[in-house]
Design an enzyme around this catalytic site. Sequence first.
Site, mmCIF file in Angstrom:
data_model
loop_
_atom_site.group_PDB
_atom_site.id
_atom_site.type_symbol
_atom_site.label_atom_id
_atom_site.label_comp_id
_atom_site.label_asym_id
_atom_site.label_seq_id
_atom_site.Cartn_x
_atom_site.Cartn_y
_atom_site.Cartn_z
ATOM 1 N N CYS A 22 9.901 71.114 -38.072
ATOM 2 C CA CYS A 22 9.896 72.317 -38.912
ATOM 3 C C CYS A 22 10.112 72.059 -40.402
ATOM 4 O O CYS A 22 11.079 71.402 -40.802
ATOM 5 C CB CYS A 22 10.955 73.299 -38.412
ATOM 6 N N CYS A 55 3.872 90.239 -37.972
ATOM 7 C CA CYS A 55 4.976 89.420 -37.443
ATOM 8 C C CYS A 55 5.823 88.879 -38.578
ATOM 9 O O CYS A 55 5.300 88.219 -39.472
ATOM 10 C CB CYS A 55 4.432 88.229 -36.664
ATOM 11 N N CYS A 77 17.275 76.358 -43.045
ATOM 12 C CA CYS A 77 17.724 76.690 -41.688
ATOM 13 C C CYS A 77 18.683 75.629 -41.150
ATOM 14 O O CYS A 77 18.431 74.433 -41.286
ATOM 15 C CB CYS A 77 16.501 76.811 -40.766
ATOM 16 N N CYS A 79 15.141 71.390 -35.687
ATOM 17 C CA CYS A 79 13.849 71.279 -35.006
ATOM 18 C C CYS A 79 12.983 70.240 -35.744
ATOM 19 O O CYS A 79 12.660 70.445 -36.917
ATOM 20 C CB CYS A 79 13.162 72.641 -34.986
ATOM 21 N N ARG A 94 -2.376 82.892 -27.654
ATOM 22 C CA ARG A 94 -2.687 82.851 -29.085
ATOM 23 C C ARG A 94 -2.895 81.421 -29.577
ATOM 24 O O ARG A 94 -2.022 80.570 -29.427
ATOM 25 C CB ARG A 94 -1.570 83.526 -29.899
ATOM 26 N N CYS A 136 7.127 87.381 -26.669
ATOM 27 C CA CYS A 136 6.114 86.451 -27.169
ATOM 28 C C CYS A 136 6.760 85.078 -27.119
ATOM 29 O O CYS A 136 7.740 84.824 -27.828
ATOM 30 C CB CYS A 136 5.746 86.834 -28.608
ATOM 31 N N CYS A 179 6.361 92.591 -34.733
ATOM 32 C CA CYS A 179 6.938 91.451 -34.024
ATOM 33 C C CYS A 179 7.891 90.785 -35.002
ATOM 34 O O CYS A 179 7.596 90.733 -36.197
ATOM 35 C CB CYS A 179 5.825 90.475 -33.641
HETATM 36 N N1 SAM Z 1 13.673 80.350 -36.661
HETATM 37 C C1 SAM Z 1 13.068 81.050 -35.618
HETATM 38 C C2 SAM Z 1 12.953 80.253 -34.358
HETATM 39 O O1 SAM Z 1 12.829 79.037 -34.422
HETATM 40 O O2 SAM Z 1 12.976 80.865 -33.303
HETATM 41 C C3 SAM Z 1 11.717 81.626 -35.978
HETATM 42 C C4 SAM Z 1 10.716 80.900 -36.817
HETATM 43 S S1 SAM Z 1 10.063 79.387 -36.184
HETATM 44 C C5 SAM Z 1 9.275 78.748 -37.629
HETATM 45 C C6 SAM Z 1 8.778 79.880 -35.080
HETATM 46 C C7 SAM Z 1 7.960 78.805 -34.410
HETATM 47 O O3 SAM Z 1 7.064 78.195 -35.317
HETATM 48 C C8 SAM Z 1 8.657 77.626 -33.782
HETATM 49 O O4 SAM Z 1 9.242 77.933 -32.567
HETATM 50 C C9 SAM Z 1 7.520 76.642 -33.627
HETATM 51 O O5 SAM Z 1 6.910 76.797 -32.356
HETATM 52 C C10 SAM Z 1 6.539 77.032 -34.729
HETATM 53 N N2 SAM Z 1 6.439 75.947 -35.738
HETATM 54 C C11 SAM Z 1 7.345 75.651 -36.664
HETATM 55 N N3 SAM Z 1 6.951 74.571 -37.397
HETATM 56 C C12 SAM Z 1 5.763 74.186 -36.891
HETATM 57 C C13 SAM Z 1 4.858 73.118 -37.196
HETATM 58 N N4 SAM Z 1 5.126 72.232 -38.142
HETATM 59 N N5 SAM Z 1 3.730 73.023 -36.470
HETATM 60 C C14 SAM Z 1 3.459 73.905 -35.493
HETATM 61 N N6 SAM Z 1 4.281 74.930 -35.149
HETATM 62 C C15 SAM Z 1 5.422 75.062 -35.836
HETATM 63 FE FE1 SF4 Z 2 14.950 76.965 -38.020
HETATM 64 FE FE2 SF4 Z 2 12.491 76.045 -38.095
HETATM 65 FE FE3 SF4 Z 2 13.972 75.617 -35.962
HETATM 66 FE FE4 SF4 Z 2 13.101 78.122 -36.504
HETATM 67 S S1 SF4 Z 2 11.856 76.351 -35.976
HETATM 68 S S2 SF4 Z 2 15.178 77.489 -35.867
HETATM 69 S S3 SF4 Z 2 13.144 78.046 -38.751
HETATM 70 S S4 SF4 Z 2 14.373 74.795 -38.019
#
Ligand code: SAM
Ligand code: SF4
Length: 315
Positions: free
Chosen positions: A62, A99, A55, A59, A262, A190, A130
Amino acid sequence: MAHTYPKKQTLEKAKETFNLPLLQLVYQSQTVHRKYFKPNTVQISTLLSIKTGGCPENCSYCPQSAHYQTGLQSEPLITVQAVVEAASRAKSAGATRFCMGAAWRGPRDKALTQVCSMIGEVKKLGLETCVTLGLLNDSQAEKLKQAGLDFYNHNIDTAPEFYNKIITTRTFEDRVNTLESVRKSGIKVCCGGIIGLGETNDDRIKMLVFLANLEEPPESVPINRLIKIPGTPLENQDPVDPFDFVRTIALARIIMPNSYVRLSAGRESMSDELQALCFMAGANSIFYGEKLLTTENPIPEKDNRLFKRLGLEKL
Ligand code: SAM
Ligand code: SF4
Ligand code: DTB
């Protein structure tokens, strides 16, 4: 049902609530919960990663960000058939919502068309749908609505004030614009966040007050507890005080009484007792199934045992 709080939440009142003696806070949130939902029931959603890793966003929590070396194997968009097989298994296991998540900044046209086919097929199985695909504009949201999508997940993740300590490749406002496009299209929202990013309790309260004060609060509010991923900037974050986590759930329940709250990522490392306290505080939905998107979740047998011991019914 009468609302026990004014529609617009003040930060001051929310802080007061958050800081009540814990048992009083949980008593209050369970009381609100019982006015709006059937007690002892928990909604069940199952997740599937339909496009994994690589990606472009940064973030800091992530595993799927291309900015960090997390050892995750990237995978392109999977086939509609593979989705149907996973969704059928989820349905047999008792999920009511499926989802699908993609590691994109946002979807391109061709990929969006394929996701629309996935939505159509999953709906045919009798499951709610979702998806979480990143940033959307109005016409993309409209296209998803036409495909029959029920919910779009897009988290604000943390307080507006803390957001740019965690992500710099897109702004808090970008996130909010997407939420507006989703809301306008008629798809249910959501939206929640992550606890344990280094934010203060005040930041947690500000995040929830922001959600509660949207024109219409999200129908579903995922509260994730950070899963510390080796290779990400947050791999060594301090652990969250479990009682502060419970307070966060309780406040979400009190100020968004109609929303499903949730208990999302992070259950794998939570004790049964902590999860029970979260349900007591008003959490009434979980992700069910051995995997979240790329990380581990409790195996269904473990959750089934917990539900039985607590007398909880899956919805
Ligand atoms: N890429 C899209 C986005 O960011 O909107 C969708 C997938 S993203 C993985 C969805 C959510 O997963 C993130 O907004 C975050 O809140 C949660 N998430 C991701 N990595 C995480 C982690 N290491 N621990 C807890 N929640 C996590
Ligand atoms: Fe990409 Fe992860 Fe951020 Fe979603 S949370 S935008 S998958 S880096
Ligand atoms: C949400 O708030 N949590 C889910 C879902 N929405 C998409 C994702 C959790 C992801 C946890 C890290 C992973 O498994 O990759």
